[in-house]
Design a protein around this motif. Structure first.
Motif, short mmCIF file in Angstrom:
data_model
loop_
_atom_site.label_atom_id
_atom_site.label_comp_id
_atom_site.label_asym_id
_atom_site.label_seq_id
_atom_site.Cartn_x
_atom_site.Cartn_y
_atom_site.Cartn_z
N GLY A 134 0.69 -1.21 0.17
CA GLY A 134 0.14 0.01 -0.09
C GLY A 134 0.91 1.35 0.16
N VAL A 135 1.87 1.32 0.80
CA VAL A 135 2.70 2.46 1.03
C VAL A 135 3.51 2.63 -0.44
N LEU A 136 3.85 1.43 -0.76
CA LEU A 136 4.85 1.58 -2.08
C LEU A 136 3.86 2.12 -3.23
N ALA A 137 2.71 1.48 -3.17
CA ALA A 137 1.75 2.10 -4.44
C ALA A 137 1.35 3.48 -4.29
N ALA A 138 1.39 3.84 -3.14
CA ALA A 138 0.84 5.24 -2.97
C ALA A 138 2.16 6.19 -3.28
N MET A 216 -6.80 0.09 0.83
CA MET A 216 -7.22 1.28 1.86
C MET A 216 -6.08 2.18 2.19
N THR A 217 -5.00 1.39 2.32
CA THR A 217 -3.82 2.11 2.81
C THR A 217 -3.45 3.02 1.79
N ARG A 218 -3.18 2.49 0.57
CA ARG A 218 -3.04 3.44 -0.71
C ARG A 218 -3.95 4.63 -0.53
N ALA A 219 -5.09 4.43 -0.49
CA ALA A 219 -6.23 5.40 -0.72
C ALA A 219 -6.05 6.64 0.44
N ALA A 220 -5.90 5.91 1.68
CA ALA A 220 -5.90 6.99 2.70
C ALA A 220 -4.52 7.84 2.71
N ILE A 221 -3.65 7.32 2.36
CA ILE A 221 -2.25 8.11 2.01
C ILE A 221 -2.33 9.00 1.23
N ILE A 222 -2.90 8.74 -0.30
CA ILE A 222 -3.01 9.67 -1.30
C ILE A 222 -3.83 10.73 -0.90
N ASN A 223 -4.93 10.45 -0.25
CA ASN A 223 -5.89 11.37 0.23
C ASN A 223 -5.06 12.44 0.92
N LEU A 224 -4.39 11.91 1.43
CA LEU A 224 -3.53 12.99 2.64
C LEU A 224 -2.42 14.07 1.83
N ILE A 243 8.46 11.42 3.45
CA ILE A 243 7.19 11.74 3.85
C ILE A 243 5.89 11.09 3.93
N ILE A 244 5.88 9.84 3.12
CA ILE A 244 4.83 9.10 3.59
C ILE A 244 4.73 8.28 4.62
#
Lengths: 332, 515
Positions: A134-138, A216-224, A243-244
């Protein structure tokens, strides 16, 4: 902190109420199914006399509300009773065989321990994996990596569990015999043997739950990432990874924790199909078998265990998101 | 059984005719001792116990009578009745008094030696106050049991029964140690060639070789046997294909071809007594008319059902319940064939030009019953018989449909003896006579056959009874369903397996060996 304690107290109270409601609904639902334990057990040999004899032995001839409250009073004293199947067999003959029959609690405990073991192994693989992806995808969003991660996790979540299971068996047990295809763990095995036997079902479940958590991880991070404080961090010249992980992730934890809790609850309550395919002696199979023969004490106890798992994991998720969010932790 | 013996007699004469071991197996390759035998078995329950009175499915029958316990007599792979704990037996001329000579030097797993008291105590378990044993009728037919000596027991029956030695081979009537029965039920203590190591009901059972067994050289060749409950048919096939187990029972018909293609897997397929039926309640019109019943028997295309419902894993039935695993199965009895013209003829005899009937079916009756009903509907229409298929719910089928709806689908696993089968479901007035059909001649033959010790005379009696069922009875028996099991070539058997029950009559642990 008082606030948290109050929330926990309130939620536990509501949880008990929920379990009470669940038990009523399940009791009524099982009773509404055609046929009862006596008929299901006797099958073709269900003569009226035999059915009546078994019903009398097990108290099934009493009115439904009496049976429910008898059961409820027992449960309040932590006595889940004896399964119909065992109670019936113990009355087969005058021999002192009855003494050797365990209670429902004895029956469920080892199965539940197995279910928890499978859930724990799966979580140990799936949670770090999906957070990482998720983090990597973000981090590399809209890149080839992001797309591949999305497509492959979505594919695995969209396939039926038994299909994923058989594909894994084909790849990891038949073509490359790395793991055994039977997960019949038992007490005589040590931890590594158990782990090896549990690997295929755990991997199957990992494939099933990863997509949800990872996305969900990806979306939540990208949102921010569009928020001003991230902009600020970027202007300071921090690396995107930093940053992430240090700026965006802590603020995205609440929704991620919720999704993880939901998936953990699923791992405890919803893995019957995987248990059947891999012959894993978990509580799911016991539950299905008991519904089939209308063994109400076991069905009820399983439902309570499932409900308790859902309620406590949800509670845990809420507490964790409060703790991870200072605004909720310190209300005005 | 007759069919089986003839097939085998040829085998036997070709091989060394005299070389038969105690269990009646032709001595082929010399069996090897040792090794682990792992079975993936269906039919386990979390409520399973070592109490053989409660055994009803393959998992516990195989572990009970098939490993840990022994019965007085057993049916060999060849279908012959041979002694297990009984060495020999003889009857009085009226078949009312049976004397059994018991084996000497037999020990239970806990060291107790076996004798007449154990037999009497074990038999009495089935008629105890409140006991619900499935073998109760067998033991209840015994008026008195007498211990003649430590190794001789006499059974005085209420009425003559030529089948009595057969009946005590029943897997419910395992021999327990007298005075220690409760302990034996709790821990699984018998005289069998394997003793219990671990038992998790509904999950697995593990047994190891019992070194003090009376016939340790010739039965129970494996060092240990592990049995795993695998309820799902595909999971069983999968376990065998990935070498996790050495044998499985109840192979799904659809997987048979696939498994057969594997060079190291053998399919074990036998036609036994299990059969599917369509019983008609003769108390209801039009089934009270024998001509209507005959018309319906000619209106079913049996071969088509075997081919399409059982995918060929079965044999056509002939409207009687006696199967190839029965001793007096009349294999030469003329087969009722699908014949719409004859069906029309019998309808006309009944004064009808066409017939409208309801057939209640559900897959709870037997797998594929709904499809079988539709085939029946189709074949019947050519004879002017309009069968309306009524789909019933599988839940509660046996309580709400069977014995209640005028015509429905049903199955019988069959019985080891003709008398047992007929008196369970065809005798006048018994509770499971699922048609209500009665015939004076049939009833008197049944009584006559029961006490007749002369085998050739019995053969004639039972042959006539099968004929009466076929011509006058109210049950359509379209097909016998095969037992299909599979094993890997890591285990071997004598070349012949029993057809009374699956996996060599569920005695593979005692009879097979590691390759």
């Amino acid at each position: 902190m008082n606030n948290v304690a109050m929330i926990i107290g309130k939620r536990l109270g509501l949880g008990v109420l929920t379990m009470f409601m669940v038990s009523i609904i399940i009791f009524l639902a099982v009773n509404m199914l055609p046929g009862d334990f006596a008929q299901a057990l006797l099958g073709q040999s269900a003569t009226p006399e035999a059915v009546a004899a078994i019903r009398k032995d097990l108290g099934l001839d009493k009115p439904i509300h009496t049976r429910y409250f008898d059961w409820l009073i027992g449960v309040m004293q932590f006595d889940f009773g004896t399964s119909f199947a065992k109670a019936n067999f113990s009355s087969y003959g005058g021999t002192a065989a009855a003494a050797n029959f365990g209670t429902v609690a004895d029956q469920i405990a080892p199965r539940f321990a197995n279910t928890l073991f499978l859930a724990a192994v799966t979580a140990a693989i799936a949670v770090p994996l999906s957070l990482l992806i998720g983090v990597l995808a973000a981090l590399y969003r809209y890149s080839i990596f992001d797309r591949i991660a999305n497509i492959s996790t979505l594919t695995s979540i969209s396939s039926p569990e038994f299909f994923v299971a058989y594909v894994l068996i084909l790849l990891l047990a038949v073509l490359n015999p790395v793991f055994p295809s039977l997960s019949n763990i038992h007490d005589g095995m040590d931890f590594t043997q158990k782990l090896q036997k549990t690997m295929l079902p755990a991997l199957t479940l990992t494939l099933v739950v990863t997509a949800h958590m990872m996305r969900m991880t990806r979306a939540a991070i990208i949102n921010l990432l569009a928020s001003p404080y991230i902009e600020m961090a970027r202007l300071k010249g921090l690396s995107p990874f930093r940053i992430i992980v240090f700026h965006a992730l802590p603020n995205a934890l609440a929704p991620i924790i919720n999704v993880i809790a939901l998936n953990l609850a699923y791992l405890i309550t919803g893995v019957v199909v995987v248990e059947v395919v891999f012959v894993y002696p978990g509580v799911g199979q016991l539950f299905v078998d008991s519904v089939k023969i209308r063994d109400i004490p076991v069905v009820q106890a399983c439902c309570l265990v499932f409900a308790a798992a859902y309620i406590s994991l949800n509670l845990l998720a809420d507490v964790m998101s409060i703790l991870s969010n200072p605004r909720l932790r310190l209300p005005k | 059984m007759t069919m089986n013996i003839s097939r085998r007699t040829a085998l036997k004469t070709a091989a060394a005719a005299g070389a038969l071991s105690v269990t009646g197996m032709p001595a082929m390759a010399a069996p090897k001792h040792g090794g682990t035998y792992t079975i993936g078995m269906s039919g386990g329950n979390t409520s399973d116990t070592w109490d053989s009175r409660t055994h009803s499915d393959s998992f516990m029958i195989n572990m009970g009578a098939g490993c840990v316990f022994e019965t007085l007599t057993e049916v060999s792979s060849a279908g012959e009745l041979v002694g297990e704990l009984a060495e020999s037996w003889e009857a009085s001329p009226d078949a009312k008094i049976w004397t059994f000579n018991l084996r000497k030097g037999v020990k239970f797993h806990n060291g107790k030696s076996f004798g007449a008291d154990d037999v009497i105590a074990s038999m009495n378990m089935h008629v105890e106050e409140g006991a619900k044993s499935a073998a109760k009728p067998i033991v209840a037919a015994v008026e008195e049991m007498k211990k003649l000596s430590d190794h001789q027991v006499q059974f005085m029956l209420k009425s003559g029964s030529a089948d009595f030695p057969y009946l005590v081979s029943d897997y419910h009537i395992c021999i327990f140690p007298a005075g220690q029965i409760a302990e034996a039920i709790a821990n699984g203590i018998g005289t069998g060639p394997y003793k219990v190591v671990a038992f998790e009901p509904g999950v697995r059972a593990m047994v190891t070789k019992f070194d003090d067994h009376w016939d340790a050289d010739n039965r129970g060749y494996f060092a240990e046997v592990e049995q795993i409950y695998i309820g799902d048919a595909s999971a069983r096939v999968n376990a065998l294909m990935t070498s996790q187990v050495d044998a499985i029972n109840r192979v799904d018909f659809k997987s048979v071809k696939l498994l057969d293609a594997y060079i190291n897997i053998d399919i074990i397929e036998v036609t036994g007594n299990m059969h599917n039926t369509f019983p008609m309640l003769v108390g209801n019109a039009p089934y009270d008319d024998v001509n209507v019943r005959r018309a319906l028997k000619y209106a079913v295309n049996r071969q088509e059902m075997v081919d399409k419902i059982l995918l060929g894993h079965g044999a056509v039935g002939n409207d009687h319940p006696i199967g190839p695993a029965n001793q007096y199965f009349a294999s030469d009895l003329e087969q009722t064939e699908y014949d719409p013209d004859k069906a029309k003829f019998y309808l006309k005899e009944a004064g009808l030009s066409s017939l409208d009937v309801d057939l209640s079916v559900s897959d709870g009756a037997f797998a594929g019953a709904v499809d079988a009903g539709q085939l029946y509907q189709n074949s019947g229409s050519a004879a002017g018989i309009n069968i309306n298929i009524v789909q019933e719910p599988a839940d509660g089928y046996w309580s709400n449909v069977w014995l209640k709806k005028p015509w429905c689908a049903c199955y019988w696993s069959g019985r080891a003896t003709e008398d047992w089968m007929f008196s369970t479901a065809y005798e006048s007035g018994v509770p499971w006579n699922d048609t209500g059909w009665e015939s004076e001649r049939f009833q008197s033959l049944l009584m006559q056959g029961r006490a007749e010790l002369d085998t050739s005379l019995r053969g004639e009696i039972y042959r006539e009874m099968q004929g009466i069922c076929r011509d006058e009875g109210a049950t359509v028996v379209p097909m016998y369903q095969n037992y299909v099991d599979a094993k890997s070539n890591r285990v071997e058997h004598s070349g012949q397996t029993g057809n009374l029950w699956m996996l060599d009559n569920l005695r593979s642990c005692k009879r097979w060996w590691s390759a």
